[in-house]
Every structure is written in structure tokens, then in C-alpha cells.
Design a protein around this motif. Structure first.
Motif, PDB file in Angstrom:
ATOM      1  N   ARG A  58       0.823  -1.196   0.000  1.00 29.27           N
ATOM      2  CA  ARG A  58       0.000   0.000   0.000  1.00 29.27           C
ATOM      3  C   ARG A  58       0.864   1.255   0.000  1.00 29.27           C
ATOM      4  NH1 ARG A  58      -2.133   0.596   6.303  1.00 29.27           N
ATOM      5  NH2 ARG A  58      -0.060   0.407   7.254  1.00 29.27           N
ATOM      6  N   LEU A  59       0.234   2.350  -0.398  1.00 34.97           N
ATOM      7  CA  LEU A  59       0.808   3.683  -0.286  1.00 34.97           C
ATOM      8  C   LEU A  59       0.021   4.441   0.765  1.00 34.97           C
ATOM      9  CD1 LEU A  59       1.177   4.680  -4.056  1.00 34.97           C
ATOM     10  CD2 LEU A  59       3.061   4.161  -2.489  1.00 34.97           C
ATOM     11  N   ARG A  60       0.723   5.254   1.582  1.00 30.77           N
ATOM     12  CA  ARG A  60       0.058   6.088   2.576  1.00 30.77           C
ATOM     13  C   ARG A  60       0.474   7.541   2.375  1.00 30.77           C
ATOM     14  NH1 ARG A  60       2.154   4.933   7.577  1.00 30.77           N
ATOM     15  NH2 ARG A  60       3.664   3.402   6.831  1.00 30.77           N
ATOM     16  N   ALA A  61      -0.466   8.457   2.591  1.00 31.28           N
ATOM     17  CA  ALA A  61      -0.159   9.871   2.371  1.00 31.28           C
ATOM     18  C   ALA A  61      -1.206  10.746   3.040  1.00 31.28           C
ATOM     19  CB  ALA A  61      -0.104  10.178   0.868  1.00 31.28           C
ATOM     20  N   HIS A  62      -0.981  12.061   2.940  1.00 29.24           N
ATOM     21  CA  HIS A  62      -1.984  13.019   3.397  1.00 29.24           C
ATOM     22  C   HIS A  62      -1.999  14.188   2.431  1.00 29.24           C
ATOM     23  CE1 HIS A  62       1.731  14.551   5.347  1.00 29.24           C
ATOM     24  NE2 HIS A  62       1.183  15.757   5.133  1.00 29.24           N
ATOM     25  N   ILE A  63      -3.095  14.930   2.432  1.00 34.25           N
ATOM     26  CA  ILE A  63      -3.298  16.031   1.509  1.00 34.25           C
ATOM     27  C   ILE A  63      -4.028  17.144   2.268  1.00 34.25           C
ATOM     28  CG2 ILE A  63      -5.479  15.041   0.686  1.00 34.25           C
ATOM     29  CD1 ILE A  63      -4.863  16.110  -2.092  1.00 34.25           C
ATOM     30  N   ALA A  64      -3.752  18.379   1.939  1.00 37.24           N
ATOM     31  CA  ALA A  64      -4.412  19.497   2.600  1.00 37.24           C
ATOM     32  C   ALA A  64      -5.916  19.454   2.340  1.00 37.24           C
ATOM     33  CB  ALA A  64      -3.829  20.819   2.111  1.00 37.24           C
TER      34      ALA A  64
END
Length: 244
Positions: A58-64
């Protein structure tokens, strides 16, 4: 992504390492919405987790949250459930090597003098990841825990990669401040369905032309040209060709 067989990278650990080395991805979604464009792309740094037992990669991230793309994700997640949901639409993340280059036909020192039947091209390396996205859109313990783990690991990996003697840690900032910052971002993870890479680095060229490309880029003497020469040479390490 169109991938000629000679340019294809099929080794999954190599593709995973590429993402670790160049984690800034072009995160692309195609979700119909009345509040923003259907197709949207943002530059997002990712953490990649390899498959572990029954858990897929999996890929994990965050975005404004202020990003229109985030607003569409939140809207879609609320339509599925209470805001934390896996969306039905496939998403794409594109990772690029930081160096790419125009290859002049003059570098083809075998074929150009012989037949003249050569044209310029472009060399680059890229990895594409496809999968389904889970959005952590609610302000609850699950989303908070996901974001905390994601930002801590992203910071730790990048501080280590940058070689800082005393790496900065999320815990260096006041807890209250981090809690405020977390409220301004949206967490998400992408379960990877497929990952594919194209390393287009003159592999198709005959030995004389390949050597000419490596020598040509080294002779330019710039940081970018030397980096490109190194990339090309690394992909042709099994060739028995003198570069003296």
C-alpha cells in the motif's frame, strides 16, 4: 503506461525501492463531482509499505483539506459511508526519477556514421502505481491514529534519507500544535493492485550507440548529464562494452 519489453522493469522490490528513493508522486483521481473538476492531480509525498502476510502492499499519504482534490475525496467518502471509506474508483500515482534528458542523434556513434538512420529520443525512468483508495475523512480516533503514524513515518524516512545528524521528529513539536495541524489535512491509503515501471535508458541501442550515449552525456559535464550517464550505465551493466 506504454512499456516496450526492453524498457520494462518487472522486479517488484526494484519498483518499491524506486518509490522509496523518489517518494514525491503525482496523485491522480478521476471522480465525478459537482464541486470540482473530474480529473485532478496533486504532488504528494508517499510512504510505501511492502506486502506483509495477508496485508497487500500500500501507499500512505496526506493532503491538505483545502485542496479541491481533497474536497472531492471527502465528498465521495461521505457518499459511501460516514467519511471513512474505500472508494470504488481506481486512482493512479506516478513517480518519476529526478533526471530525464533529450538524447541527440549525434550520440549514436555506430549507426549514424553507418546509415544515418537515427532520430533523437528522450530518456527517463518512471513507476506507476494503481489501486483503490481508502479515505480517512472523519475527525475520529481512527483517522487521528492513521495520520499520526503516517506523518511520523514520512518525516522519519525523509530525515534519515537527507542524512541529518540530528533528525527532526514530530514529537519535537508541541502535541497541541500537531493536533491543530492534523485537523487541516486528510489522510488516505491506496491498496496497490498493480505497479509497473518503465526505465527508458537506451537499452534498445546497439552496443556502439549505447556507449556513445553514455560517453556523450558524460562529456557534457553537467550534474544532470553525469547523473543521466550513470542511470544509463546502471541499466546496461551486463553489456560487455568498453567505455574508455
Amino acid at each position: 503506461m506504454y512499456i516496450r519489453a526492453t524498457h520494462a522493469e518487472l522486479d517488484v522490490p526494484t519498483l518499491v525501492q524506486f518509490v522509496k528513493d523518489y517518494p514525491l508522486g503525482l496523485f491522480t483521481t478521476s471522480i465525478k463531482s459537482e464541486i470540482a473538476a473530474t480529473i485532478q492531480t496533486s504532488h504528494i509525498p508517499f510512504v510505501i509499505d511492502e506486502a506483509d502476510g495477508d496485508r497487500p502492499a500500500r501507499l500512505r499519504a496526506h493532503i491538505a483539506r483545502a485542496n479541491p482534490q481533497a474536497k472531492v475525496l471527502i465528498e465521495a467518502a461521505k457518499a459511501q459511508s460516514n467519511g471513512t471509506a474505500t472508494l470504488p474508483d481506481e486512482v493512479l500515482v506516478l513517480f518519476n526519477a529526478p533526471v530525464n534528458a533529450y538524447v541527440t542523434a549525434k550520440f549514436y556513434t555506430e549507426t549514424k556514421p553507418d546509415t544515418g538512420k537515427v532520430v533523437p529520443t528522450w530518456n527517463y525512468a518512471a513507476v506507476q502505481v494503481y489501486g483503490k483508495i481508502k479515505v480517512y475523512g472523519e475527525s475520529n480516533d481512527e483517522s487521528s491514529a492513521f495520520l499520526q503514524g503516517q506523518i511520523e513515518e514520512l518525516s522519519e524516512r525523509q530525515e534519515r534519507a537527507a542524512g541529518h545528524e540530528k533528525p527532526w521528529k514530530v514529537s519535537d513539536a508541541p502535541d497541541r500544535y500537531i493536533d491543530i495541524m492534523k485537523k487541516a489535512i486528510l489522510g488516505f491509503e491506496i491498496t496497490i493492485d498493480r505497479i509497473e515501471g518503465r526505465f527508458k535508458l537506451s537499452q534498445e541501442s546497439p552496443d556502439g550507440d549505447w556507449a556513445g550515449v553514455v560517453k556523450g552525456f558524460r562529456a557534457l559535464g553537467t550534474e544532470r548529464s553525469v547523473a543521466m550517464a550513470d542511470m544509463i550505465e546502471s541499466r546496461g551493466k551486463n553489456r560487455n562494452v568498453s567505455l574508455e
